[in-house]
Design a protein around this motif. Structure first.
Motif: not given
Length: 199
Positions: A188, A160, A162, A134, A190, A199
């Motif tokens: 992902e 991810k 984000y 992440e 986002y 993004d």
């Protein structure tokens, strides 16, 4: 680490202050740093809390690299061609500059967290393979607070990116700024925020 393997499993290295300050420097092809648990933290850094040079290797499965201060306060700096950093766990957080700077070599990111830095990953050349992990809550005045890709190849198949924020005047994307090659086949992206776009 000049030759052989350094393993840290539960120890703490802190207040690393030097003109060419590094908590750990790994600098030969036969050198490896294995970080399982513990902390490398604090101090005023000119070249990162951990630096990889000359084909050396680092494996991080746990622990924390945090709190580097200064204009060149990186968490991990991959400098040399053929250097490899494998991150499967742990965290790199709270550094005044980027969590990981890929100036050359390879960063294999399959687990762990990069958060609370100025930039998650800054890449000038080399290769990043993101299969997990992440990248979040990094805040920068530059575009690409999550990933700032200036050159090289970034392959994302998992993980991810984000809630990163680029808040400088004229800042564009908060998540990924890609001037090199960015290949996304999974994962992902986002919830990122930039002054112009998200993004």
């Amino acid at each position: 680490v000049g030759n052989g393997t350094l393993t840290i499993d539960g120890a703490t290295i802190e207040n690393c202050n030097a003109t060419r300050g590094r908590g750990v420097m790994v600098h030969n092809p036969s050198s490896e740093f294995v970080f399982k648990s513990g902390e490398i933290k604090g101090g005023t850094q000119n070249h990162g809390l951990v630096a990889l040079l000359n084909g050396s290797k680092m494996t991080m499965s746990g622990g924390k690299i945090a709190g580097g201060q200064g204009n060149y306060a990186y968490g991990v700096h991959i400098i040399g061609y053929a250097c490899v950093f494998d991150m499967t766990g742990g965290e790199i957080s709270g550094n005044q500059q980027q969590a990981v700077w890929v100036e050359n070599g390879t960063f294999n990111f399959s687990g762990g967290k990069l958060y609370g830095n100025a930039i998650g990953i800054l890449q000038n050349a080399g290769t990043v393979n993101m299969t997990g992990g992440e990248i979040y809550e990094n805040v920068s005045g530059l575009e690409g607070a999550g990933v700032r890709l200036l050159g090289g190849t970034f392959n994302m198949s998992g993980g991810k990116i984000y809630n990163n924020t680029s808040n400088g005047t004229g800042s564009g994307t908060g998540g990924v700024r890609a001037d090199g090659t960015f290949n996304m086949t999974g994962g992902e992206i986002y919830g990122n925020d930039g002054a112009l776009i998200g993004d």
